[in-house]
Design an enzyme around this catalytic site. Sequence first.
Site, PDB file in Angstrom:
ATOM      1  N   LYS A  84       0.831  -1.224   0.000  1.00 11.41           N
ATOM      2  CA  LYS A  84       0.000   0.000   0.000  1.00 11.41           C
ATOM      3  C   LYS A  84       0.856   1.261   0.000  1.00 11.41           C
ATOM      4  O   LYS A  84       0.469   2.283  -0.556  1.00 11.41           O
ATOM      5  CB  LYS A  84      -0.947   0.023   1.196  1.00 11.41           C
ATOM      6  CG  LYS A  84      -0.261   0.134   2.535  1.00 11.41           C
ATOM      7  CD  LYS A  84      -0.735  -0.869   3.505  1.00 11.41           C
ATOM      8  CE  LYS A  84       0.327  -1.194   4.509  1.00 11.41           C
ATOM      9  NZ  LYS A  84       0.175  -2.442   5.152  1.00 11.41           N
TER      10      LYS A  84
ATOM     11  N   ILE B 248     -10.025  -8.794   3.266  1.00 11.69           N
ATOM     12  CA  ILE B 248     -11.388  -8.375   2.887  1.00 11.69           C
ATOM     13  C   ILE B 248     -11.419  -7.943   1.423  1.00 11.69           C
ATOM     14  O   ILE B 248     -10.644  -7.084   1.016  1.00 11.69           O
ATOM     15  CB  ILE B 248     -11.864  -7.177   3.756  1.00 11.69           C
ATOM     16  CG1 ILE B 248     -11.731  -7.494   5.239  1.00 11.69           C
ATOM     17  CG2 ILE B 248     -13.283  -6.772   3.401  1.00 11.69           C
ATOM     18  CD1 ILE B 248     -12.035  -6.310   6.146  1.00 11.69           C
TER      19      ILE B 248
ATOM     20  N   GLU C 160       3.924  -3.596  14.295  1.00 13.59           N
ATOM     21  CA  GLU C 160       5.247  -3.809  13.723  1.00 13.59           C
ATOM     22  C   GLU C 160       6.296  -3.401  14.757  1.00 13.59           C
ATOM     23  O   GLU C 160       5.987  -2.735  15.746  1.00 13.59           O
ATOM     24  CB  GLU C 160       5.394  -2.908  12.491  1.00 13.59           C
ATOM     25  CG  GLU C 160       4.151  -2.903  11.643  1.00 13.59           C
ATOM     26  CD  GLU C 160       4.393  -3.302  10.212  1.00 13.59           C
ATOM     27  OE1 GLU C 160       5.541  -3.300   9.789  1.00 13.59           O
ATOM     28  OE2 GLU C 160       3.402  -3.636   9.556  1.00 13.59           O
TER      29      GLU C 160
ATOM     30  N   ASP D  25      -0.589   4.335   8.053  1.00  9.57           N
ATOM     31  CA  ASP D  25      -0.986   3.117   7.341  1.00  9.57           C
ATOM     32  C   ASP D  25      -2.440   3.261   6.850  1.00  9.57           C
ATOM     33  O   ASP D  25      -2.744   2.996   5.679  1.00  9.57           O
ATOM     34  CB  ASP D  25      -0.833   1.913   8.293  1.00  9.57           C
ATOM     35  CG  ASP D  25      -1.336   0.625   7.693  1.00  9.57           C
ATOM     36  OD1 ASP D  25      -0.621   0.031   6.877  1.00  9.57           O
ATOM     37  OD2 ASP D  25      -2.463   0.212   8.043  1.00  9.57           O
TER      38      ASP D  25
ATOM     39  N   LYS E 205      -4.151   3.573   2.947  1.00  5.39           N
ATOM     40  CA  LYS E 205      -5.254   2.724   2.488  1.00  5.39           C
ATOM     41  C   LYS E 205      -6.454   3.557   2.014  1.00  5.39           C
ATOM     42  O   LYS E 205      -7.076   3.248   0.993  1.00  5.39           O
ATOM     43  CB  LYS E 205      -5.665   1.765   3.617  1.00  5.39           C
ATOM     44  CG  LYS E 205      -4.579   0.719   3.893  1.00  5.39           C
ATOM     45  CD  LYS E 205      -4.825  -0.029   5.188  1.00  5.39           C
ATOM     46  CE  LYS E 205      -3.799  -1.118   5.429  1.00  5.39           C
ATOM     47  NZ  LYS E 205      -3.836  -1.689   6.770  1.00  5.39           N
TER      48      LYS E 205
ATOM     49  N   GLY F 272      -2.483 -10.195   8.609  1.00  9.54           N
ATOM     50  CA  GLY F 272      -2.077 -11.544   8.998  1.00  9.54           C
ATOM     51  C   GLY F 272      -1.691 -12.390   7.801  1.00  9.54           C
ATOM     52  O   GLY F 272      -2.054 -12.085   6.660  1.00  9.54           O
TER      53      GLY F 272
HETATM   54  P1  NAP Z   1       7.881  -8.977   6.339  1.00 11.38           P
HETATM   55  O1  NAP Z   1       7.363 -10.034   7.227  1.00 11.38           O
HETATM   56  O2  NAP Z   1       8.786  -7.943   6.905  1.00 11.38           O
HETATM   57  O3  NAP Z   1       8.628  -9.716   5.116  1.00 11.38           O
HETATM   58  C1  NAP Z   1       9.363  -9.032   4.154  1.00 11.38           C
HETATM   59  C2  NAP Z   1      10.074 -10.049   3.273  1.00 11.38           C
HETATM   60  O4  NAP Z   1      10.664  -9.364   2.187  1.00 11.38           O
HETATM   61  C3  NAP Z   1      11.198 -10.808   3.970  1.00 11.38           C
HETATM   62  O5  NAP Z   1      11.200 -12.147   3.573  1.00 11.38           O
HETATM   63  C4  NAP Z   1      12.469 -10.120   3.461  1.00 11.38           C
HETATM   64  O6  NAP Z   1      13.569 -10.997   3.338  1.00 11.38           O
HETATM   65  C5  NAP Z   1      12.047  -9.691   2.089  1.00 11.38           C
HETATM   66  N1  NAP Z   1      12.746  -8.474   1.666  1.00 11.38           N
HETATM   67  C6  NAP Z   1      12.656  -7.223   2.213  1.00 11.38           C
HETATM   68  N2  NAP Z   1      13.427  -6.371   1.532  1.00 11.38           N
HETATM   69  C7  NAP Z   1      14.019  -7.088   0.548  1.00 11.38           C
HETATM   70  C8  NAP Z   1      14.920  -6.767  -0.478  1.00 11.38           C
HETATM   71  N3  NAP Z   1      15.416  -5.533  -0.630  1.00 11.38           N
HETATM   72  N4  NAP Z   1      15.313  -7.740  -1.322  1.00 11.38           N
HETATM   73  C9  NAP Z   1      14.851  -9.007  -1.180  1.00 11.38           C
HETATM   74  N5  NAP Z   1      13.975  -9.369  -0.231  1.00 11.38           N
HETATM   75  C10 NAP Z   1      13.568  -8.414   0.626  1.00 11.38           C
HETATM   76  O7  NAP Z   1       6.687  -8.182   5.630  1.00 11.38           O
HETATM   77  P2  NAP Z   1       5.150  -8.616   5.530  1.00 11.38           P
HETATM   78  O8  NAP Z   1       4.459  -8.329   6.807  1.00 11.38           O
HETATM   79  O9  NAP Z   1       5.059  -9.968   4.956  1.00 11.38           O
HETATM   80  O10 NAP Z   1       4.581  -7.527   4.492  1.00 11.38           O
HETATM   81  C11 NAP Z   1       4.872  -7.609   3.120  1.00 11.38           C
HETATM   82  C12 NAP Z   1       4.019  -6.609   2.347  1.00 11.38           C
HETATM   83  O11 NAP Z   1       2.640  -6.915   2.535  1.00 11.38           O
HETATM   84  C13 NAP Z   1       4.176  -5.150   2.779  1.00 11.38           C
HETATM   85  O12 NAP Z   1       4.017  -4.314   1.648  1.00 11.38           O
HETATM   86  C14 NAP Z   1       2.996  -4.943   3.736  1.00 11.38           C
HETATM   87  O13 NAP Z   1       2.591  -3.597   3.836  1.00 11.38           O
HETATM   88  C15 NAP Z   1       1.946  -5.770   3.036  1.00 11.38           C
HETATM   89  N6  NAP Z   1       0.868  -6.234   3.913  1.00 11.38           N
HETATM   90  C16 NAP Z   1       1.158  -6.917   5.036  1.00 11.38           C
HETATM   91  C17 NAP Z   1       0.130  -7.381   5.842  1.00 11.38           C
HETATM   92  C18 NAP Z   1       0.423  -8.163   7.093  1.00 11.38           C
HETATM   93  O14 NAP Z   1      -0.515  -8.568   7.776  1.00 11.38           O
HETATM   94  N7  NAP Z   1       1.688  -8.415   7.445  1.00 11.38           N
HETATM   95  C19 NAP Z   1      -1.200  -7.143   5.481  1.00 11.38           C
HETATM   96  C20 NAP Z   1      -1.482  -6.450   4.283  1.00 11.38           C
HETATM   97  C21 NAP Z   1      -0.421  -5.994   3.511  1.00 11.38           C
HETATM   98  P3  NAP Z   1      14.266 -11.737   4.601  1.00 11.38           P
HETATM   99  O15 NAP Z   1      13.271 -12.802   5.013  1.00 11.38           O
HETATM  100  O16 NAP Z   1      15.503 -12.299   4.067  1.00 11.38           O
HETATM  101  O17 NAP Z   1      14.440 -10.677   5.638  1.00 11.38           O
HETATM  102  N1  HSE Z   2      -0.127  -3.002  10.042  1.00 11.62           N
HETATM  103  C1  HSE Z   2      -1.374  -3.217   9.390  1.00 11.62           C
HETATM  104  C2  HSE Z   2      -2.508  -3.253  10.403  1.00 11.62           C
HETATM  105  C3  HSE Z   2      -1.423  -4.528   8.629  1.00 11.62           C
HETATM  106  O1  HSE Z   2      -2.281  -3.248  11.618  1.00 11.62           O
HETATM  107  O2  HSE Z   2      -3.654  -3.269   9.966  1.00 11.62           O
HETATM  108  C4  HSE Z   2      -0.921  -4.390   7.238  1.00 11.62           C
HETATM  109  O3  HSE Z   2      -1.807  -3.633   6.445  1.00 11.62           O
END
Ligand code: NAP
Ligand code: HSE
Length: 430
Positions: A105, A136, A190, A201, A205, A302
């Site tokens: 986002k 959602i 986070e 955030d 959105k 999640g």
């Molecule tokens: P995360 O747990 O921090 O995972 C990030 C992953 O990307 C890690 O595996 C990391 O590698 C890899 N990475 C980061 N920078 C990199 C680079 N420069 N080159 C290669 N690999 C790289 O993040 P996440 O929570 O999964 O979120 C990912 C995306 O989804 C974000 O845009 C976030 O806003 C979005 N999102 C997340 C959620 C949620 O619930 N978490 C919900 C909606 C949207 P390593 O494993 O080697 O560190």
């Molecule tokens: N950090 C966000 C939240 C999840 O708490 O809703 C990723 O969009």
Amino acid sequence: MKEKIRAAILGLGTVGTGVYKIIQKQQAEFPHKIGAELEVAKILVRNKNKARDGVDMSIVTDKWEDIINDDSIDIVIEVMGGIEPAKTYISEALAHKKHVVTANKDLMAEHGHELLDLAAENKCDLLFEAAVAGGIPIIRPLKQCLAANKITEIMGIVNGTTNFILTKMTDEGMEFDEALRLATELGYAEADPTADIEGLDAGRKIAILASIAFNSRVTFSDVYTEGISKISAKDIKYAKELGCVIKLIASAINSDTGVEVRVTPMLIPESHPLASVNDSFNAVFVHGDSLGDAMFYGRGAGELPTASAIMGDVIDVCRNIAFGCNGRIGCTCYKELPIKAMDEIESKYFVRTILEDKPGTLAAVASTFSGNNASIDQMVQKTKYPGSAEVVFIIDNVKEKLFLRAIKELSAMHYVKEISSIIRVHNDMN
Ligand code: NAP
Ligand code: HSE
């Protein structure tokens, strides 16, 4: 039709792991759902030496070149996060005619326009359902199912971390710091929770949602944002006495005088559908001219809920590949609506103050509000201290600039010892 569609996953953190798991779990279903097998060809990570349970390590790489130079890869699933290198990788993927699905986002709220244009130039799909409200479905419903509506309002709880914190403060009387600590322990917040708790955030959105809902570009810099770090257990208690709960509300209104878009904490009546959205759940409320009201509710973050949204996009891309119709639904912004300045937006307000306890105080305060066209709707005085009293005012709809002028004047008066908090109030509150 290809027998096998090959995807690369960029990032194997929370969301990337969920995507990998769903692809493994659904293997037998893909030939029926998309008419082909779906294979994970490569996974890009930062640290190749990290242990990754249940993952075929032979496809894990730390080199983007392994993916961009592999012509057999059809789809790039970007779940790394951040602006760079994600933007460069997505741009290069599109330029190489690879379709892209992203959950990013931050990137879409700031650079969505140019990336969608690039996707269109290359007749590629660029889909981002997971970027707003996690699992959602909301972007596809707005772009497709509700496409025949004029959407006039979109309002929601789109950040799970802050909703969890506010729920704990409301239900268990926790103070903000304690609830944030718990959200961090449970993995909702986070490591640096600033973007969540300061409303950034949610701001990203609502910028994405407003652009799609109103067919006019709204970027993150157009969104007024306020977070929840100043909300106290006392404010929540007063809200309860007034028949309300406090929620972090992201809202966008398509008014005759421009688009109003903001993220602020808000007192909303307990009877409002968003009042019962608790814990880390999200909900988005939409008003369309033909539809009327609708609310979308579910898990906003999640591993698996977010991966579910991503995989819905991936399946759509595969179906488009089968029919040779990729790029069918690209950017839907064909208007240029003005963005209304925050100063000009009208709101109701909750104002908690400490006032001098002596004759003339209330008259002076009331006259300052009325001198700025701000009408007092309700007043609550419950607590007295030696020489002072805590007084809460509900101020009726007034333009932000007049309200702020009243607050500035009040702050300079000797009658007013403290303005303890200011929170916006939903219009439906009586
Ligand atoms: P995360 O747990 O921090 O995972 C990030 C992953 O990307 C890690 O595996 C990391 O590698 C890899 N990475 C980061 N920078 C990199 C680079 N420069 N080159 C290669 N690999 C790289 O993040 P996440 O929570 O999964 O979120 C990912 C995306 O989804 C974000 O845009 C976030 O806003 C979005 N999102 C997340 C959620 C949620 O619930 N978490 C919900 C909606 C949207 P390593 O494993 O080697 O560190
Ligand atoms: N950090 C966000 C939240 C999840 O708490 O809703 C990723 O969009």
